[in-house]
Design a protein around this motif. Structure first.
Motif, mmCIF file in Angstrom:
data_model
loop_
_atom_site.group_PDB
_atom_site.id
_atom_site.type_symbol
_atom_site.label_atom_id
_atom_site.label_comp_id
_atom_site.label_asym_id
_atom_site.label_seq_id
_atom_site.Cartn_x
_atom_site.Cartn_y
_atom_site.Cartn_z
ATOM 1 N N ASN A 112 0.864 -1.078 -0.186
ATOM 2 C CA ASN A 112 -0.047 0.067 0.018
ATOM 3 C C ASN A 112 0.827 1.322 0.124
ATOM 4 N N THR A 113 0.448 2.295 -0.573
ATOM 5 C CA THR A 113 1.009 3.794 -0.713
ATOM 6 C C THR A 113 -0.061 4.618 -0.246
ATOM 7 N N ALA A 114 0.556 5.843 0.404
ATOM 8 C CA ALA A 114 -0.504 6.764 0.888
ATOM 9 C C ALA A 114 0.113 7.985 0.842
ATOM 10 N N ARG A 115 -0.939 8.953 0.942
ATOM 11 C CA ARG A 115 -0.290 10.470 0.765
ATOM 12 C C ARG A 115 -1.332 11.237 1.701
ATOM 13 N N LEU A 116 -0.671 11.902 2.816
ATOM 14 C CA LEU A 116 -1.237 12.640 3.799
ATOM 15 C C LEU A 116 -1.817 13.843 3.213
ATOM 16 N N MET A 117 -3.052 14.171 3.225
ATOM 17 C CA MET A 117 -3.428 15.408 2.595
ATOM 18 C C MET A 117 -2.978 16.705 3.413
ATOM 19 N N ALA A 118 -2.701 17.877 2.837
ATOM 20 C CA ALA A 118 -2.036 19.085 3.476
ATOM 21 C C ALA A 118 -3.255 19.810 4.309
ATOM 22 N N ASP A 119 -4.584 19.789 3.698
ATOM 23 C CA ASP A 119 -5.266 20.753 4.422
ATOM 24 C C ASP A 119 -6.693 20.415 3.813
ATOM 25 N N PRO A 120 -7.739 20.985 4.313
ATOM 26 C CA PRO A 120 -9.083 20.590 3.621
ATOM 27 C C PRO A 120 -9.344 20.985 2.184
ATOM 28 N N ASP A 121 -8.654 21.971 1.678
ATOM 29 C CA ASP A 121 -8.441 22.273 0.162
ATOM 30 C C ASP A 121 -7.683 21.358 -0.630
ATOM 31 N N ASP A 122 -6.691 20.801 -0.266
ATOM 32 C CA ASP A 122 -5.971 19.719 -0.543
ATOM 33 C C ASP A 122 -6.687 18.601 -0.788
ATOM 34 N N ILE A 254 -8.278 15.259 9.556
ATOM 35 C CA ILE A 254 -6.841 14.678 8.906
ATOM 36 C C ILE A 254 -7.440 13.864 8.064
ATOM 37 N N MET A 255 -7.032 13.553 6.860
ATOM 38 C CA MET A 255 -7.211 12.742 5.830
ATOM 39 C C MET A 255 -6.044 12.333 4.984
ATOM 40 N N VAL A 256 -6.194 10.876 4.648
ATOM 41 C CA VAL A 256 -5.119 10.179 3.984
ATOM 42 C C VAL A 256 -5.713 9.465 2.726
ATOM 43 N N ARG A 257 -5.027 9.881 1.451
ATOM 44 C CA ARG A 257 -5.340 9.049 0.250
ATOM 45 C C ARG A 257 -4.630 7.956 0.195
ATOM 46 N N PHE A 258 -5.174 6.616 0.080
ATOM 47 C CA PHE A 258 -4.521 5.274 -0.067
ATOM 48 C C PHE A 258 -4.583 4.702 -1.400
ATOM 49 N N GLU A 259 -3.597 3.944 -1.878
ATOM 50 C CA GLU A 259 -3.674 3.082 -3.009
ATOM 51 C C GLU A 259 -3.105 1.608 -2.692
ATOM 52 N N GLY A 260 -3.680 0.663 -3.103
ATOM 53 C CA GLY A 260 -3.130 -0.626 -2.936
ATOM 54 C C GLY A 260 -4.325 -1.636 -2.415
ATOM 55 N N PRO A 261 -3.648 -2.735 -2.099
ATOM 56 C CA PRO A 261 -4.862 -3.764 -1.405
ATOM 57 C C PRO A 261 -5.829 -3.260 -0.583
ATOM 58 N N ILE A 262 -5.492 -2.453 0.587
ATOM 59 C CA ILE A 262 -6.302 -1.734 1.361
ATOM 60 C C ILE A 262 -7.545 -1.046 0.887
ATOM 61 N N VAL A 263 -7.535 -0.563 -0.328
ATOM 62 C CA VAL A 263 -8.772 -0.098 -1.030
ATOM 63 C C VAL A 263 -9.797 -1.257 -1.118
ATOM 64 N N GLN A 428 1.826 -0.186 9.281
ATOM 65 C CA GLN A 428 2.983 0.167 9.768
ATOM 66 C C GLN A 428 3.642 0.596 8.641
ATOM 67 N N ASP A 429 4.507 1.817 8.801
ATOM 68 C CA ASP A 429 5.113 2.428 7.829
ATOM 69 C C ASP A 429 5.914 3.924 8.736
ATOM 70 N N SER A 430 6.980 3.550 8.525
ATOM 71 C CA SER A 430 7.825 4.738 9.388
ATOM 72 C C SER A 430 7.679 5.894 8.749
ATOM 73 N N ALA A 431 7.750 6.097 7.265
ATOM 74 C CA ALA A 431 7.605 7.068 6.689
ATOM 75 C C ALA A 431 6.092 8.036 6.851
ATOM 76 N N LEU A 432 5.051 7.293 6.562
ATOM 77 C CA LEU A 432 3.906 7.915 6.955
ATOM 78 C C LEU A 432 3.522 8.368 8.097
ATOM 79 N N THR A 433 3.915 7.430 9.005
ATOM 80 C CA THR A 433 3.747 7.554 10.492
ATOM 81 C C THR A 433 4.649 8.862 11.081
ATOM 82 N N GLU A 434 5.868 9.146 10.484
ATOM 83 C CA GLU A 434 6.566 10.338 10.681
ATOM 84 C C GLU A 434 5.586 11.586 10.098
ATOM 85 N N ARG A 435 5.075 11.663 9.011
ATOM 86 C CA ARG A 435 4.357 12.651 8.463
ATOM 87 C C ARG A 435 2.964 12.696 9.383
#
Length: 476
Positions: A112-122, A254-263, A428-435
């Protein structure tokens, strides 16, 4: 007059016997209900009748069991493989993921990959772009869906998609979105070909009162696009200003955009709610998400009144127990049960950095009072408490050791524990968890830190009020 006294006594005894016969209640909850029955003569019995039992009835329970069995049958590989867990999850956190899987059968799935959204407009910009690019289907479920800029933009994107032949399903909660259901915007979606559904509609309130509870709600926030993209987090389909309670805004989500099997797992969860509300065939929901190179493991964690009781507080307690260094939690509503309070204190006592972030100004005075009744004990155990001052902090986040994240719709209160249908993603992902942890640090930077000296200076009447409310916390 004597007849009224006899009648009241008989009613209180009847409800007391019912409470004593319930094996699903903790002693604290029983005591809280006894207090309500005694201090509110007559009215207490009415309150118990309306709100005392989170029960969908035999028919509802049977329907839920059959749905869960069907989801497990059609889910196949998308549910994940329990035997693969040791190869996906660090050994320290495997009990946490195993417990989450025991709730609804969703195992960790890799890639899975993910992107943490910056703000409501994003968030809105990405979501609308994804819907405008959809070629097969769009599924959207929100507890609150308003006719403001955000809610209208989402509805109009669904209308555009439906008109070009994309299968669009939109679902909302009958109470949370009562203003939208039947509105001109709702009608416009229907006329454009968007399939609509309402969870727990309010058109039969007396039937609901007799067979269940009117405050059993679908609190989930799920969007799935073409079976390849899903959004998960705390935000409803509403502007940050949140018109119904504008004076408490802005709502900070807070919102996160996911791609991968979690979808696919989120798709299955949406399907279970949709079929429960409409009776449609669950097999018509595409499960096509594939692992992405270099992706991380994640799983859906869902809770609700038809799931095992106590699942969410037990999951958070296990997260606290498995933490090696730190746990940071943000939640707008903090009315914990004894399990969670003990886990928070135990983690802090053994040296884990436990940080809690709540809103300084809560839209519920009752919840705010109950929350603050726990401050002294948490502070004495060594927890760090922060109250966010930049609006109503609505983000529900959990990070553990900068390795584990859970994000979604669950609050840490009795409503989320026992009454609401909730959805979360545990990963479990150190990069997304850090964000996510960086976002939590932003919340802390905009907060007032509470210390023990401040709490001890609170006037007696304030502390009495908080403790009275906390005493009946199990029934809130």
């Amino acid at each position: 007059m004597n007849y009224l006294i006899y009648l009241h006594t008989a009613v209180v005894i009847a409800f007391s016997v019912r409470i004593l016969l319930r094996d699903d209640l903790l002693p604290t909850a029983r005591l809280a209900w006894f207090i309500v029955l005694v201090i509110l003569p007559g009215f207490g019995s009415v309150i118990y009748f309306l709100f005392g039992e989170a029960d969908l009835g035999k028919k509802g329970k049977s329907k839920a069991r059959k749905m869960q069995e069907k989801i497990r049958t059609i889910g196949g590989r998308h549910l994940g493989d329990a035997e693969a867990l040791p190869t996906l999850i660090h050994k320290d956190y495997q009990p946490l993921f195993r417990y989450a899987a025991s709730m609804n059968g969703f195992q960790p799935v890799p890639g899975n990959t993910a992107r943490l959204m910056a703000d409501p407009d994003d968030t809105l910009r990405h979501m609308i772009a994804d819907i405008d690019a959809a070629t097969d289907h769009v599924h959207a479920l929100y507890y609150i869906w308003l006719e403001d800029h955000t809610g209208t933009a989402l509805a109009e994107a669904l209308i555009r998609a439906a008109k070009r032949g994309v299968t669009c399903r939109a679902m909302t909660d009958g109470l949370g979105s009562r203003g939208l259901v039947g509105s001109a915007l709702w009608t416009a979606m229907e006329e454009a070909g968007v399939q609509l559904a309402v969870a727990f509609p309010l058109h039969r309130p007396f039937h609901t009162l007799l067979t269940s509870r009117i405050d059993l709600r679908n609190h989930r926030k799920i969007t799935v696009i073409d079976g390849r993209v899903t959004y998960c987090g705390s935000r409803n389909s509403a502007d940050p200003e949140f018109r119904p309670k504008r004076r408490y805004g802005p709502w900070v989500d807070i919102m996160v955009r996911f791609e991968g099997p979690i979808v696919a797992q989120n798709q299955l969860l949406f399907a279970s709610d949709w079929v429960a509300a409409t009776g449609d065939d669950v097999e018509s929901f595409p499960l096509i998400a594939e692992p992405r190179p270099g992706g991380f493991p994640a799983q859906v964690f869902a809770d609700g009144p038809t799931e095992r009781k106590g699942g969410t507080p037990q999951l958070f307690s296990l997260a606290l127990a498995t933490a090696r260094e730190s746990v940071t939690i943000s939640t707008p509503y903090f009315v914990p049960d004894a399990t969670l309070v003990e886990a928070l204190c135990a983690a802090a006592h053994r040296g884990t950095r436990v940080t809690l972030i709540f809103p300084r100004r809560n839209d519920s005075l009752i919840v705010a009072a109950a929350s603050r009744s726990y401050y002294r004990r948490l502070l004495e155990a060594g927890c760090a408490l922060h109250e966010f001052t930049g609006g109503l902090l609505h983000a529900k986040t959990l990070t553990v050791d900068e390795e584990i994240t859970m994000i979604g719709s669950s609050n840490l209160d009795m409503r989320s524990f026992d009454l609401n249908y909730e959805n979360n993603i545990l990963l479990q992902d150190s990069a997304l968890t850090e964000r996510v942890h960086e976002r939590q640090r932003d919340y802390i930077a905009g907060s007032h830190q509470i210390d023990l000296f401040e709490v001890l200076q609170w006037p007696y009447y304030k502390r009495i009020w908080q403790n009275v409310i906390a005493t009946i916390g199990p029934v809130l």
